[in-house]
Motif scaffolding. Structure first.
Motif, PDB file in Angstrom:
ATOM      1  N   TYR A  14       0.834  -1.207   0.000  1.00 33.51           N
ATOM      2  CA  TYR A  14       0.000   0.000   0.000  1.00 33.51           C
ATOM      3  C   TYR A  14       0.869   1.258   0.000  1.00 33.51           C
ATOM      4  O   TYR A  14       0.556   2.247  -0.678  1.00 33.51           O
ATOM      5  CB  TYR A  14      -0.919  -0.009   1.222  1.00 33.51           C
ATOM      6  CG  TYR A  14      -1.991   1.049   1.182  1.00 33.51           C
ATOM      7  CD1 TYR A  14      -3.067   0.944   0.296  1.00 33.51           C
ATOM      8  CD2 TYR A  14      -1.945   2.151   2.027  1.00 33.51           C
ATOM      9  CE1 TYR A  14      -4.060   1.916   0.258  1.00 33.51           C
ATOM     10  CE2 TYR A  14      -2.935   3.131   1.990  1.00 33.51           C
ATOM     11  CZ  TYR A  14      -3.986   3.005   1.104  1.00 33.51           C
ATOM     12  OH  TYR A  14      -4.969   3.969   1.055  1.00 33.51           O
ATOM     13  N   LEU A 232      -5.236  11.214   0.212  1.00 30.95           N
ATOM     14  CA  LEU A 232      -4.157  10.378   0.725  1.00 30.95           C
ATOM     15  C   LEU A 232      -2.785  10.950   0.346  1.00 30.95           C
ATOM     16  O   LEU A 232      -1.834  10.865   1.129  1.00 30.95           O
ATOM     17  CB  LEU A 232      -4.305   8.954   0.195  1.00 30.95           C
ATOM     18  CG  LEU A 232      -5.500   8.165   0.745  1.00 30.95           C
ATOM     19  CD1 LEU A 232      -5.667   6.856  -0.010  1.00 30.95           C
ATOM     20  CD2 LEU A 232      -5.337   7.903   2.232  1.00 30.95           C
ATOM     21  N   VAL A 255       2.383   5.769   6.335  1.00 25.82           N
ATOM     22  CA  VAL A 255       0.943   5.644   6.160  1.00 25.82           C
ATOM     23  C   VAL A 255       0.564   4.198   5.823  1.00 25.82           C
ATOM     24  O   VAL A 255      -0.409   3.652   6.359  1.00 25.82           O
ATOM     25  CB  VAL A 255       0.452   6.598   5.057  1.00 25.82           C
ATOM     26  CG1 VAL A 255      -1.023   6.329   4.727  1.00 25.82           C
ATOM     27  CG2 VAL A 255       0.623   8.039   5.492  1.00 25.82           C
ATOM     28  N   SER A 258       0.938   1.989   8.934  1.00 28.88           N
ATOM     29  CA  SER A 258      -0.081   2.361   9.929  1.00 28.88           C
ATOM     30  C   SER A 258      -1.447   1.815   9.525  1.00 28.88           C
ATOM     31  O   SER A 258      -2.177   1.246  10.348  1.00 28.88           O
ATOM     32  CB  SER A 258      -0.149   3.886  10.070  1.00 28.88           C
ATOM     33  OG  SER A 258       1.089   4.411  10.500  1.00 28.88           O
ATOM     34  N   ARG A 259      -1.771   1.974   8.258  1.00 26.32           N
ATOM     35  CA  ARG A 259      -3.061   1.476   7.774  1.00 26.32           C
ATOM     36  C   ARG A 259      -3.120  -0.043   7.853  1.00 26.32           C
ATOM     37  O   ARG A 259      -4.142  -0.612   8.275  1.00 26.32           O
ATOM     38  CB  ARG A 259      -3.288   1.929   6.337  1.00 26.32           C
ATOM     39  CG  ARG A 259      -4.556   1.388   5.696  1.00 26.32           C
ATOM     40  CD  ARG A 259      -4.694   1.869   4.267  1.00 26.32           C
ATOM     41  NE  ARG A 259      -5.869   1.331   3.611  1.00 26.32           N
ATOM     42  CZ  ARG A 259      -5.888   0.160   2.963  1.00 26.32           C
ATOM     43  NH1 ARG A 259      -4.795  -0.590   2.898  1.00 26.32           N
ATOM     44  NH2 ARG A 259      -7.002  -0.263   2.379  1.00 26.32           N
ATOM     45  N   ILE A 263      -5.845  -2.283   9.907  1.00 26.66           N
ATOM     46  CA  ILE A 263      -6.722  -3.254   9.248  1.00 26.66           C
ATOM     47  C   ILE A 263      -6.611  -4.632   9.897  1.00 26.66           C
ATOM     48  O   ILE A 263      -7.610  -5.341  10.077  1.00 26.66           O
ATOM     49  CB  ILE A 263      -6.388  -3.331   7.746  1.00 26.66           C
ATOM     50  CG1 ILE A 263      -6.861  -2.063   7.040  1.00 26.66           C
ATOM     51  CG2 ILE A 263      -7.033  -4.555   7.100  1.00 26.66           C
ATOM     52  CD1 ILE A 263      -6.488  -1.999   5.585  1.00 26.66           C
ATOM     53  N   GLU A 270      -9.240   2.248  10.514  1.00 25.46           N
ATOM     54  CA  GLU A 270      -8.398   2.319   9.304  1.00 25.46           C
ATOM     55  C   GLU A 270      -8.098   3.757   8.893  1.00 25.46           C
ATOM     56  O   GLU A 270      -6.940   4.146   8.731  1.00 25.46           O
ATOM     57  CB  GLU A 270      -9.094   1.591   8.156  1.00 25.46           C
ATOM     58  CG  GLU A 270      -8.352   1.713   6.833  1.00 25.46           C
ATOM     59  CD  GLU A 270      -9.161   1.186   5.663  1.00 25.46           C
ATOM     60  OE1 GLU A 270      -8.750   1.444   4.511  1.00 25.46           O
ATOM     61  OE2 GLU A 270     -10.194   0.529   5.898  1.00 25.46           O
ATOM     62  N   LEU A 271      -9.130   4.578   8.721  1.00 22.88           N
ATOM     63  CA  LEU A 271      -8.912   5.967   8.299  1.00 22.88           C
ATOM     64  C   LEU A 271      -8.418   6.833   9.452  1.00 22.88           C
ATOM     65  O   LEU A 271      -7.585   7.721   9.250  1.00 22.88           O
ATOM     66  CB  LEU A 271     -10.205   6.546   7.725  1.00 22.88           C
ATOM     67  CG  LEU A 271     -10.662   5.977   6.381  1.00 22.88           C
ATOM     68  CD1 LEU A 271     -11.979   6.597   5.961  1.00 22.88           C
ATOM     69  CD2 LEU A 271      -9.603   6.212   5.312  1.00 22.88           C
ATOM     70  N   ILE A 274      -4.542   6.909   9.904  1.00 22.79           N
ATOM     71  CA  ILE A 274      -3.778   7.706   8.935  1.00 22.79           C
ATOM     72  C   ILE A 274      -3.714   9.161   9.368  1.00 22.79           C
ATOM     73  O   ILE A 274      -2.637   9.771   9.410  1.00 22.79           O
ATOM     74  CB  ILE A 274      -4.405   7.581   7.532  1.00 22.79           C
ATOM     75  CG1 ILE A 274      -4.291   6.147   7.023  1.00 22.79           C
ATOM     76  CG2 ILE A 274      -3.736   8.554   6.563  1.00 22.79           C
ATOM     77  CD1 ILE A 274      -4.986   5.899   5.702  1.00 22.79           C
TER      78      ILE A 274
END
Length: 298
Positions: A14, A232, A255, A258-259, A263, A270-271, A274
């Motif tokens: 990601y 993003l 990011v 972290s995401r 998850i 999740e959001l 960030i």
């Protein structure tokens, strides 16, 4: 151990995609001091251009790795059509204005480009699933990944390293660096700053369309995909430091990891994770991890 490896692999994949999306945004800001809000719309146009070529009757018969060249051609064509036109016809009129004015101009441009997408391609989803299966599946222990995701990681490394080397190891890069540090002195030394701006913006547009083109096989392409991409991208470049290629790479990894952690361990956050990371970085270092503190002119 399986969860730890899944977090690491998901975060790298990601993060690589995020870096590919954000590098054009940070490059344009670094050279021209323009926070290009239209970057997301350009990313969407790259996705549509690649899908149009791959699904066309002329290129539709192409199979195998050659389809990647067709997708690249879509990104190049879109960048060459839009980059010079937007810079010369629109942005050049506002270079002497306040940075907020340029921000508003690019915001308006993003709305125009989004409507242009709807006029050309309509409002329905477009798909280009073929290339996503090119690299098969990758089995790593008990985990399975789509090979195309690792291709995106390799593409991000090539694009990032290539951009860094051009800026820091070539004569063209030295000219661009001089313009970044002081455009007035560069003009006095005979450097064509307008040409540098044209080249930098066009290359930034190409990076946006490139990211969109190679993201196209992974998603349903709709007119609003650029909105998520630009949000993003802002998070990545703010964490890494506006204008820094290295900062964009580190910000994307931060990011991404972290995401991935959220998850796998706390999906509801999740959001939140960030933007929590972004807020924490801004509290500790407002200019970003690799951003340069600049003097204010009063």
């Amino acid at each position: 151990m399986d969860i730890a490896f899944a977090i690491f692999a998901d975060g790298i994949i990601y993060g690589a995609w995020l870096f590919l999306v954000a590098i054009g945004l940070t490059l344009v800001f670094g050279v021209m001091k323009i926070l290009n809000v239209a970057h997301g719309a350009l990313y969407a146009i790259g996705a549509y251009a690649a899908a149009t070529l791959v699904n066309s009757s002329f290129f539709g018969q192409i199979e195998g790795m050659a389809v990647l060249i067709v997708m690249l051609a879509g990104a190049v064509i879109a960048a060459l059509l839009l980059g010079p036109f937007l810079e010369r016809v629109l942005l050049r009129l506002f270079y002497e204005r306040d940075e907020i004015v340029l921000l508003l101009v690019t915001f308006g441009l993003s709305l125009i480009l989004e409507d242009l997408i709807k006029l050309i391609w309509g409002v329905y989803s477009h798909y280009v699933p073929g290339p996503y299966a090119l690299f098969g599946d990758v089995e790593i222990g008990p985990l399975f990944y789509v090979g195309y995701d690792f291709f995106i990681v390799g593409l991000a490394v090539v694009v990032g390293l290539g951009t860094y080397l051009v800026l820091n190891r070539t004569n063209v890069g030295k000219v661009v660096q001089s313009v970044i540090h002081d455009d007035e002195i560069s003009r006095a030394m005979g450097i064509n700053v307008a040409r540098v701006y044209l080249g930098a913006f066009t290359f930034g547009v190409f990076l946006a369309t490139l990211a969109g083109a190679f993201t196209a096989p992974m998603i349903a392409i709709t007119p609003t995909i650029g909105v998520n991409a630009i949000i993003l991208s802002f998070a990545v470049v703010v964490i890494g430091g506006l204008g820094s290629i290295q900062g964009a790479a580190i910000g994307a990894l931060v990011v991404g990891l972290s995401r991935a952690s959220a998850i796998n361990l706390w999906p509801e956050a999740e959001l939140f994770v960030i933007y929590a990371v972004m807020s924490l970085v801004l509290l500790v270092r407002p200019e970003g991890l690799f951003g340069q503190i600049q003097q204010r002119k009063i």
